[in-house]
Write an enzyme that holds these catalytic residues in place. Structure first.
Site, PDB file in Angstrom:
ATOM      1  N   HIS A  14     -21.684  44.622 -18.681  1.00  0.00           N
ATOM      2  CA  HIS A  14     -22.144  45.532 -18.749  1.00  0.00           C
ATOM      3  C   HIS A  14     -22.547  45.448 -20.155  1.00  0.00           C
ATOM      4  O   HIS A  14     -22.735  43.852 -20.435  1.00  0.00           O
ATOM      5  CB  HIS A  14     -21.025  46.548 -19.445  1.00  0.00           C
ATOM      6  CG  HIS A  14     -20.193  45.993 -20.462  1.00  0.00           C
ATOM      7  ND1 HIS A  14     -19.511  47.291 -21.006  1.00  0.00           N
ATOM      8  CD2 HIS A  14     -19.691  44.633 -21.204  1.00  0.00           C
ATOM      9  CE1 HIS A  14     -18.397  46.366 -22.007  1.00  0.00           C
ATOM     10  NE2 HIS A  14     -18.363  44.921 -21.807  1.00  0.00           N
ATOM     11  N   CYS A  23     -22.341  42.958 -28.617  1.00  0.00           N
ATOM     12  CA  CYS A  23     -21.656  43.544 -27.646  1.00  0.00           C
ATOM     13  C   CYS A  23     -23.375  44.338 -26.726  1.00  0.00           C
ATOM     14  O   CYS A  23     -23.058  44.902 -25.537  1.00  0.00           O
ATOM     15  CB  CYS A  23     -20.062  44.580 -27.556  1.00  0.00           C
ATOM     16  SG  CYS A  23     -19.154  43.198 -27.664  1.00  0.00           S
ATOM     17  N   HIS A  27     -23.500  41.313 -21.180  1.00  0.00           N
ATOM     18  CA  HIS A  27     -22.265  40.225 -21.007  1.00  0.00           C
ATOM     19  C   HIS A  27     -21.434  40.604 -19.683  1.00  0.00           C
ATOM     20  O   HIS A  27     -21.307  41.921 -20.143  1.00  0.00           O
ATOM     21  CB  HIS A  27     -21.532  40.303 -22.131  1.00  0.00           C
ATOM     22  CG  HIS A  27     -21.144  41.340 -23.002  1.00  0.00           C
ATOM     23  ND1 HIS A  27     -21.970  42.342 -23.260  1.00  0.00           N
ATOM     24  CD2 HIS A  27     -19.766  41.485 -23.295  1.00  0.00           C
ATOM     25  CE1 HIS A  27     -20.574  43.068 -23.697  1.00  0.00           C
ATOM     26  NE2 HIS A  27     -19.854  43.028 -23.780  1.00  0.00           N
ATOM     27  N   HIS A  29     -17.117  39.973 -18.216  1.00  0.00           N
ATOM     28  CA  HIS A  29     -15.884  40.615 -18.305  1.00  0.00           C
ATOM     29  C   HIS A  29     -14.835  40.293 -17.946  1.00  0.00           C
ATOM     30  O   HIS A  29     -14.851  40.560 -15.942  1.00  0.00           O
ATOM     31  CB  HIS A  29     -15.131  41.399 -19.532  1.00  0.00           C
ATOM     32  CG  HIS A  29     -15.617  41.945 -20.635  1.00  0.00           C
ATOM     33  ND1 HIS A  29     -15.099  41.081 -21.516  1.00  0.00           N
ATOM     34  CD2 HIS A  29     -16.325  42.769 -21.041  1.00  0.00           C
ATOM     35  CE1 HIS A  29     -15.865  41.721 -22.848  1.00  0.00           C
ATOM     36  NE2 HIS A  29     -16.982  42.579 -22.636  1.00  0.00           N
ATOM     37  N   HIS A  68     -17.641  42.956  -9.265  1.00  0.00           N
ATOM     38  CA  HIS A  68     -19.581  41.880  -9.658  1.00  0.00           C
ATOM     39  C   HIS A  68     -21.033  42.758  -9.778  1.00  0.00           C
ATOM     40  O   HIS A  68     -21.632  42.842  -9.101  1.00  0.00           O
ATOM     41  CB  HIS A  68     -19.551  41.117  -8.747  1.00  0.00           C
ATOM     42  CG  HIS A  68     -18.660  39.691  -8.595  1.00  0.00           C
ATOM     43  ND1 HIS A  68     -17.199  39.647  -8.280  1.00  0.00           N
ATOM     44  CD2 HIS A  68     -18.770  38.679  -8.638  1.00  0.00           C
ATOM     45  CE1 HIS A  68     -16.332  38.928  -8.548  1.00  0.00           C
ATOM     46  NE2 HIS A  68     -17.865  37.998  -8.989  1.00  0.00           N
ATOM     47  N   GLU A 128     -10.176  43.752 -21.708  1.00  0.00           N
ATOM     48  CA  GLU A 128     -11.254  42.910 -21.449  1.00  0.00           C
ATOM     49  C   GLU A 128     -11.126  41.542 -21.847  1.00  0.00           C
ATOM     50  O   GLU A 128     -12.117  40.573 -21.341  1.00  0.00           O
ATOM     51  CB  GLU A 128     -12.391  43.530 -22.547  1.00  0.00           C
ATOM     52  CG  GLU A 128     -13.066  45.256 -22.193  1.00  0.00           C
ATOM     53  CD  GLU A 128     -13.936  45.061 -22.927  1.00  0.00           C
ATOM     54  OE1 GLU A 128     -14.710  46.346 -22.845  1.00  0.00           O
ATOM     55  OE2 GLU A 128     -14.711  44.821 -23.991  1.00  0.00           O
TER      56      GLU A 128
END
Length: 141
Positions: A14, A23, A27, A29, A68, A128
């Site tokens: 996201h 952020c 990136h 998680h 994904h 996260e």
């Protein structure tokens, strides 16, 4: 009342649009999520809810859609979204900033209508990272 919790793992990327830190960049998680429901044990089954039924529900409503995937706010530039969608299958737009907190509220709203009448969504915890998580809980008022 009995609390019943099921654990889920999924990978998702996201970006937080206009966020004044790292952020704001795309990136990913390795999310870990626990969904907890509460209810009375049913006399016919001896269960609050079958773990498999909870697993199937959460996978259908949340995990399979996001695993994904790249998740962005629908306020993201439309040309960028078109380019991403031309190259990648799972680009998902939310009508909000895809922070852990906002996603939790969205997940709760999506899951609640699908639970059996005698079962209530109690909490959702979304990790996260190994050391950072947000948690949604039903208002107890």
């Amino acid at each position: 009342m009995i609390l019943l919790t099921k654990h889920f793992d999924f990978e998702m990327a996201h970006a937080l649009m206009d966020y004044p830190g790292k952020c704001r960049n795309i990136h990913g998680h390795s999310y870990k999520m626990e969904v907890t429901v509460v209810g009375e044990t049913q006399p016919d089954t001896g269960m609050v809810m079958d773990f498999k039924a909870l697993k199937d529900l959460v996978n259908e409503v949340v995990v399979n859609k996001l695993d994904h995937a790249l998740v962005l706010s629908d306020a993201t530039d439309t040309a960028l979204i078109a380019t991403l969608r031309a190259h990648y299958e799972k680009v998902i737009l939310f009508p909000f900033q895809p922070s852990a907190e906002n996603m939790l509220e969205h997940f709760a709203a999506q899951l609640k209508p699908h639970l059996p009448a005698h079962v209530r969504l109690y909490s959702i915890r979304l990790h996260e990272t190994e050391t950072s998580y947000a948690e949604w809980r039903e208002d107890q008022q």
